[in-house]
Design an enzyme around this catalytic site. Sequence first.
Site, mmCIF file in Angstrom:
data_model
loop_
_atom_site.group_PDB
_atom_site.id
_atom_site.type_symbol
_atom_site.label_atom_id
_atom_site.label_comp_id
_atom_site.label_asym_id
_atom_site.label_seq_id
_atom_site.Cartn_x
_atom_site.Cartn_y
_atom_site.Cartn_z
ATOM 1 N N ALA A 32 0.874 -1.188 0.000
ATOM 2 C CA ALA A 32 0.000 0.000 0.000
ATOM 3 C C ALA A 32 0.908 1.234 0.000
ATOM 4 C CB ALA A 32 -0.974 0.005 1.177
ATOM 5 N N GLY A 36 5.542 8.355 1.504
ATOM 6 C CA GLY A 36 6.492 8.058 2.589
ATOM 7 C C GLY A 36 7.434 6.928 2.172
ATOM 8 N N HIS A 37 6.861 5.852 1.615
ATOM 9 C CA HIS A 37 7.708 4.744 1.148
ATOM 10 C C HIS A 37 8.595 5.205 -0.011
ATOM 11 C CE1 HIS A 37 4.135 2.321 2.661
ATOM 12 N NE2 HIS A 37 5.135 1.823 3.355
ATOM 13 N N GLN A 155 9.934 1.655 16.406
ATOM 14 C CA GLN A 155 10.370 0.512 15.588
ATOM 15 C C GLN A 155 11.813 0.715 15.107
ATOM 16 O OE1 GLN A 155 7.989 -1.470 12.346
ATOM 17 N NE2 GLN A 155 9.070 -0.056 11.040
ATOM 18 N N SER A 188 0.024 3.767 5.405
ATOM 19 C CA SER A 188 -0.883 2.962 4.573
ATOM 20 C C SER A 188 -2.275 2.927 5.193
ATOM 21 C CB SER A 188 -0.350 1.536 4.447
ATOM 22 O OG SER A 188 0.964 1.585 3.955
HETATM 23 O O1 PAF Z 1 7.119 -0.497 9.068
HETATM 24 C C1 PAF Z 1 6.627 -1.432 8.458
HETATM 25 O O2 PAF Z 1 5.978 -1.288 7.396
HETATM 26 C C2 PAF Z 1 6.816 -2.847 8.985
HETATM 27 O O3 PAF Z 1 6.776 -2.852 10.360
HETATM 28 C C3 PAF Z 1 8.084 -3.534 8.445
HETATM 29 C C4 PAF Z 1 9.346 -2.813 8.904
HETATM 30 C C5 PAF Z 1 8.038 -3.576 6.938
HETATM 31 C C6 PAF Z 1 8.177 -4.966 8.978
HETATM 32 O O4 PAF Z 1 7.075 -5.723 8.565
#
Ligand code: PAF
Length: 282
Positions: A32, A36-37, A155, A188
Amino acid sequence: MHVFDHKKDLISFVQETKNKNRTVGLVPTMGALHQGHLSLIEGALKQNDLVVVSIFVNPTQFDKKDDLEKYPRNLEYDLQQLKRVSNDIVVFTPLAEEIYNGNVQSQSYEFDGLDKVMEGEFRAGHFDGVGTIVELFLKIVSPNRAYFGEKDFQQLQIIRKMVETKELPYEIIGCPIEREPHGLAMSSRNERLPKTTREQAGFIYETLESARAKFGTESAKEIADWVTFQFDKNPVFDLEYFEIADEDTLTPIIKKQEKRKYRAFIAVYADDVRLIDNLRLN
Ligand code: PAF
Protein backbone atom coordinates in the site's frame (compact mmCIF):
# COMPACT_ATOMS: atom_id res chain seq x y z
CA MET A 1 12.00 -4.25 -12.91
CA HIS A 2 12.41 -7.75 -11.47
CA VAL A 3 9.81 -9.15 -9.11
CA PHE A 4 10.78 -12.24 -7.11
CA ASP A 5 8.45 -14.39 -5.02
CA HIS A 6 11.07 -16.93 -4.00
CA LYS A 7 14.01 -16.14 -1.80
CA LYS A 8 16.49 -18.33 -3.68
CA ASP A 9 15.89 -16.30 -6.87
CA LEU A 10 16.29 -13.04 -5.00
CA ILE A 11 19.42 -14.25 -3.22
CA SER A 12 21.14 -15.21 -6.48
CA PHE A 13 20.18 -11.94 -8.15
CA VAL A 14 21.52 -9.89 -5.23
CA GLN A 15 24.65 -12.01 -5.11
CA GLU A 16 25.37 -11.28 -8.80
CA THR A 17 25.02 -7.57 -8.05
CA LYS A 18 27.39 -7.79 -5.10
CA ASN A 19 29.90 -9.79 -7.15
CA LYS A 20 30.16 -6.76 -9.40
CA ASN A 21 31.08 -4.67 -6.36
CA ARG A 22 27.75 -2.91 -6.42
CA THR A 23 25.96 -1.84 -3.24
CA VAL A 24 22.50 -2.95 -2.17
CA GLY A 25 19.86 -1.09 -0.15
CA LEU A 26 16.84 -2.71 1.45
CA VAL A 27 13.48 -1.01 2.01
CA PRO A 28 11.12 -3.37 3.85
CA THR A 29 7.44 -2.45 3.42
CA MET A 30 4.01 -3.95 3.93
CA GLY A 31 2.83 -2.49 0.61
CA ALA A 32 0.00 0.00 0.00
CA LEU A 33 2.87 2.25 -0.98
CA HIS A 34 2.62 6.00 -0.55
CA GLN A 35 4.96 8.98 -0.79
CA GLY A 36 6.49 8.06 2.59
CA HIS A 37 7.71 4.74 1.15
CA LEU A 38 8.75 6.37 -2.12
CA SER A 39 10.94 8.84 -0.26
CA LEU A 40 12.66 5.93 1.56
CA ILE A 41 13.20 4.26 -1.80
CA GLU A 42 14.51 7.46 -3.40
CA GLY A 43 16.91 7.91 -0.47
CA ALA A 44 18.06 4.31 -0.88
CA LEU A 45 18.56 4.76 -4.65
CA LYS A 46 20.84 7.73 -4.02
CA GLN A 47 23.12 5.70 -1.76
CA ASN A 48 23.06 2.26 -3.41
CA ASP A 49 23.34 0.73 -6.89
CA LEU A 50 20.42 -1.64 -6.38
CA VAL A 51 17.41 -1.31 -4.06
CA VAL A 52 15.38 -4.29 -2.89
CA VAL A 53 11.84 -3.35 -1.86
CA SER A 54 10.06 -6.10 0.04
CA ILE A 55 6.27 -6.08 0.05
CA PHE A 56 4.95 -8.39 2.72
CA VAL A 57 2.13 -7.91 5.22
CA ASN A 58 3.77 -9.61 8.16
CA PRO A 59 1.18 -11.57 10.17
CA THR A 60 3.30 -11.97 13.31
CA GLN A 61 3.41 -8.26 14.09
CA PHE A 62 -0.38 -7.84 14.27
CA ASP A 63 -1.91 -8.30 17.68
CA LYS A 64 -5.46 -8.08 16.29
CA LYS A 65 -6.75 -10.44 13.60
CA ASP A 66 -9.13 -7.79 12.39
CA ASP A 67 -6.33 -5.24 11.89
CA LEU A 68 -4.37 -7.79 9.82
CA GLU A 69 -7.40 -8.59 7.67
CA LYS A 70 -8.22 -4.93 7.06
CA TYR A 71 -4.64 -3.90 6.30
CA PRO A 72 -4.75 -2.37 2.78
CA ARG A 73 -3.27 -4.53 0.03
CA ASN A 74 -2.82 -3.48 -3.59
CA LEU A 75 0.13 -5.25 -5.16
CA GLU A 76 -0.64 -4.35 -8.79
CA TYR A 77 -0.79 -0.65 -7.99
CA ASP A 78 2.35 -0.89 -5.84
CA LEU A 79 4.26 -2.49 -8.70
CA GLN A 80 3.07 0.15 -11.16
CA GLN A 81 4.31 2.91 -8.86
CA LEU A 82 7.69 1.25 -8.37
CA LYS A 83 8.16 0.72 -12.12
CA ARG A 84 7.88 4.46 -12.61
CA VAL A 85 10.57 5.21 -10.01
CA SER A 86 13.62 3.35 -11.32
CA ASN A 87 14.96 0.29 -13.14
CA ASP A 88 17.37 -0.30 -10.28
CA ILE A 89 14.59 -1.62 -8.04
CA VAL A 90 13.98 -5.28 -7.35
CA VAL A 91 10.75 -6.25 -5.62
CA PHE A 92 10.46 -9.19 -3.25
CA THR A 93 6.94 -10.47 -2.55
CA PRO A 94 7.34 -13.71 -0.57
CA LEU A 95 4.63 -15.92 0.89
CA ALA A 96 4.54 -16.24 4.69
CA GLU A 97 5.25 -19.98 4.69
CA GLU A 98 8.40 -19.56 2.65
CA ILE A 99 9.86 -16.54 4.39
CA TYR A 100 9.21 -18.13 7.80
CA ASN A 101 10.54 -21.53 6.69
CA GLY A 102 7.17 -23.13 7.43
CA ASN A 103 6.92 -21.81 11.00
CA VAL A 104 5.01 -18.53 10.98
CA GLN A 105 5.92 -17.41 14.50
CA SER A 106 7.89 -14.69 16.19
CA GLN A 107 11.22 -15.17 17.92
CA SER A 108 11.60 -13.42 21.25
CA TYR A 109 14.02 -10.57 21.54
CA GLU A 110 15.75 -8.61 24.26
CA PHE A 111 15.37 -4.96 23.27
CA ASP A 112 16.64 -3.50 26.52
CA GLY A 113 13.22 -2.14 27.54
CA LEU A 114 12.64 -0.24 24.27
CA ASP A 115 9.71 -2.54 23.53
CA LYS A 116 8.03 -2.17 26.91
CA VAL A 117 6.64 1.36 26.46
CA MET A 118 4.14 3.05 24.13
CA GLU A 119 3.47 0.74 21.13
CA GLY A 120 4.87 -2.19 23.09
CA GLU A 121 2.46 -1.55 25.92
CA PHE A 122 -0.59 -1.38 23.67
CA ARG A 123 0.31 -3.99 21.03
CA ALA A 124 1.37 -7.23 22.68
CA GLY A 125 4.05 -9.12 20.76
CA HIS A 126 4.24 -6.48 18.04
CA PHE A 127 7.96 -5.79 18.27
CA ASP A 128 8.95 -9.44 18.45
CA GLY A 129 7.05 -9.83 15.16
CA VAL A 130 8.81 -6.83 13.63
CA GLY A 131 12.23 -7.98 14.88
CA THR A 132 11.67 -11.47 13.49
CA ILE A 133 10.67 -10.38 10.00
CA VAL A 134 13.26 -7.63 9.71
CA GLU A 135 16.01 -10.00 10.80
CA LEU A 136 14.83 -12.55 8.22
CA PHE A 137 14.83 -9.92 5.45
CA LEU A 138 18.22 -8.55 6.46
CA LYS A 139 19.74 -12.01 6.39
CA ILE A 140 18.19 -12.94 3.04
CA VAL A 141 19.10 -9.70 1.26
CA SER A 142 22.29 -8.94 3.18
CA PRO A 143 22.12 -5.27 2.19
CA ASN A 144 24.76 -2.62 2.78
CA ARG A 145 22.04 -0.38 4.21
CA ALA A 146 18.41 -0.75 5.26
CA TYR A 147 15.91 2.12 5.43
CA PHE A 148 13.07 2.74 7.88
CA GLY A 149 10.74 5.71 8.34
CA GLU A 150 10.82 7.82 11.48
CA LYS A 151 7.02 7.68 11.59
CA ASP A 152 7.56 4.38 13.39
CA PHE A 153 10.33 5.85 15.52
CA GLN A 154 10.09 3.22 18.23
CA GLN A 155 10.37 0.51 15.59
CA LEU A 156 13.45 2.24 14.15
CA GLN A 157 15.17 2.33 17.56
CA ILE A 158 14.26 -1.30 18.19
CA ILE A 159 15.72 -2.40 14.86
CA ARG A 160 18.89 -0.43 15.63
CA LYS A 161 19.08 -2.21 18.98
CA MET A 162 18.60 -5.64 17.38
CA VAL A 163 21.34 -4.99 14.82
CA GLU A 164 23.68 -3.74 17.54
CA THR A 165 22.96 -6.63 19.96
CA LYS A 166 23.31 -9.31 17.30
CA GLU A 167 26.28 -7.53 15.73
CA LEU A 168 24.69 -7.66 12.30
CA PRO A 169 26.77 -5.94 9.60
CA TYR A 170 24.08 -3.68 8.17
CA GLU A 171 23.73 0.08 8.41
CA ILE A 172 20.27 1.15 9.57
CA ILE A 173 19.11 4.47 8.21
CA GLY A 174 16.16 6.45 9.59
CA CYS A 175 14.32 8.76 7.19
CA PRO A 176 12.11 11.77 7.99
CA ILE A 177 8.32 11.56 8.16
CA GLU A 178 6.41 12.55 5.02
CA ARG A 179 3.12 14.34 5.66
CA GLU A 180 -0.15 14.82 3.81
CA PRO A 181 -1.13 18.44 2.98
CA HIS A 182 -3.03 18.84 6.26
CA GLY A 183 -0.12 17.50 8.30
CA LEU A 184 -1.23 13.90 8.87
CA ALA A 185 1.82 11.58 8.85
CA MET A 186 1.70 9.38 5.75
CA SER A 187 0.72 5.81 6.49
CA SER A 188 -0.88 2.96 4.57
CA ARG A 189 -3.61 2.99 7.21
CA ASN A 190 -4.69 6.50 6.13
CA GLU A 191 -6.44 4.84 3.18
CA ARG A 192 -8.97 3.44 5.61
CA LEU A 193 -10.03 6.88 6.87
CA PRO A 194 -13.17 8.56 5.51
CA LYS A 195 -12.23 11.64 3.43
CA THR A 196 -13.40 14.23 5.99
CA THR A 197 -11.69 12.45 8.90
CA ARG A 198 -8.49 12.28 6.87
CA GLU A 199 -8.60 16.04 6.33
CA GLN A 200 -9.37 16.71 9.99
CA ALA A 201 -6.50 14.47 11.09
CA GLY A 202 -4.08 17.36 10.69
CA PHE A 203 -5.27 18.03 14.25
CA ILE A 204 -2.89 15.32 15.49
CA TYR A 205 0.16 17.03 14.00
CA GLU A 206 -1.04 20.49 15.09
CA THR A 207 -1.30 19.18 18.65
CA LEU A 208 2.25 17.82 18.46
CA GLU A 209 3.50 21.16 17.15
CA SER A 210 1.80 22.98 20.02
CA ALA A 211 3.40 20.50 22.43
CA ARG A 212 6.76 21.39 20.90
CA ALA A 213 6.08 25.10 21.38
CA LYS A 214 5.15 24.50 25.02
CA PHE A 215 8.19 22.30 25.68
CA GLY A 216 10.42 25.32 26.28
CA THR A 217 8.38 26.65 29.18
CA GLU A 218 5.98 24.00 30.51
CA SER A 219 6.54 20.72 32.31
CA ALA A 220 5.91 17.37 30.58
CA LYS A 221 2.93 16.82 32.90
CA GLU A 222 1.40 20.18 31.99
CA ILE A 223 1.85 19.45 28.30
CA ALA A 224 0.38 15.94 28.60
CA ASP A 225 -2.64 17.29 30.49
CA TRP A 226 -3.14 19.96 27.84
CA VAL A 227 -2.97 17.35 25.04
CA THR A 228 -5.45 15.11 26.86
CA PHE A 229 -7.81 18.06 27.23
CA GLN A 230 -7.59 18.88 23.50
CA PHE A 231 -8.56 15.30 22.63
CA ASP A 232 -11.34 15.21 25.21
CA LYS A 233 -12.88 18.19 23.41
CA ASN A 234 -12.49 16.60 19.98
CA PRO A 235 -15.30 14.19 19.04
CA VAL A 236 -13.45 12.62 16.06
CA PHE A 237 -10.21 11.34 17.57
CA ASP A 238 -9.65 9.24 20.69
CA LEU A 239 -6.28 9.56 22.35
CA GLU A 240 -4.65 6.25 23.27
CA TYR A 241 -1.40 7.68 24.59
CA PHE A 242 0.70 10.82 24.53
CA GLU A 243 4.23 10.55 25.86
CA ILE A 244 7.30 12.73 25.93
CA ALA A 245 10.27 10.42 25.94
CA ASP A 246 14.03 10.38 25.55
CA GLU A 247 14.86 9.65 21.90
CA ASP A 248 17.53 7.06 22.65
CA THR A 249 16.11 5.17 25.60
CA LEU A 250 12.40 5.88 24.90
CA THR A 251 11.89 6.24 28.64
CA PRO A 252 9.38 8.91 29.65
CA ILE A 253 10.97 12.21 30.53
CA ILE A 254 11.27 12.85 34.26
CA LYS A 255 13.40 15.96 34.37
CA LYS A 256 14.61 17.73 31.24
CA GLN A 257 18.35 17.31 30.76
CA GLU A 258 20.34 19.73 28.63
CA LYS A 259 22.13 17.20 26.45
CA ARG A 260 19.29 14.72 25.89
CA LYS A 261 17.00 14.76 22.84
CA TYR A 262 13.28 14.40 23.44
CA ARG A 263 10.37 13.47 21.26
CA ALA A 264 6.61 13.58 21.68
CA PHE A 265 4.86 10.33 20.72
CA ILE A 266 1.16 9.90 20.14
CA ALA A 267 -1.34 7.16 19.24
CA VAL A 268 -4.89 8.02 18.30
CA TYR A 269 -7.97 6.19 17.12
CA ALA A 270 -10.24 7.59 14.41
CA ASP A 271 -13.15 5.12 14.44
CA ASP A 272 -11.31 1.79 14.28
CA VAL A 273 -8.23 3.15 12.50
CA ARG A 274 -5.19 3.52 14.70
CA LEU A 275 -2.79 6.34 13.83
CA ILE A 276 0.62 7.09 15.32
CA ASP A 277 2.91 10.07 14.96
CA ASN A 278 5.88 11.70 16.68
CA LEU A 279 7.83 14.93 16.67
CA ARG A 280 11.28 15.95 17.84
CA LEU A 281 10.91 18.56 20.60
CA ASN A 282 14.40 20.00 21.03
O1 PAF B 1 7.12 -0.50 9.07
C1 PAF B 1 6.63 -1.43 8.46
O2 PAF B 1 5.98 -1.29 7.40
C2 PAF B 1 6.82 -2.85 8.98
O3 PAF B 1 6.78 -2.85 10.36
C3 PAF B 1 8.08 -3.53 8.44
C4 PAF B 1 9.35 -2.81 8.90
C5 PAF B 1 8.04 -3.58 6.94
C6 PAF B 1 8.18 -4.97 8.98
O4 PAF B 1 7.08 -5.72 8.57
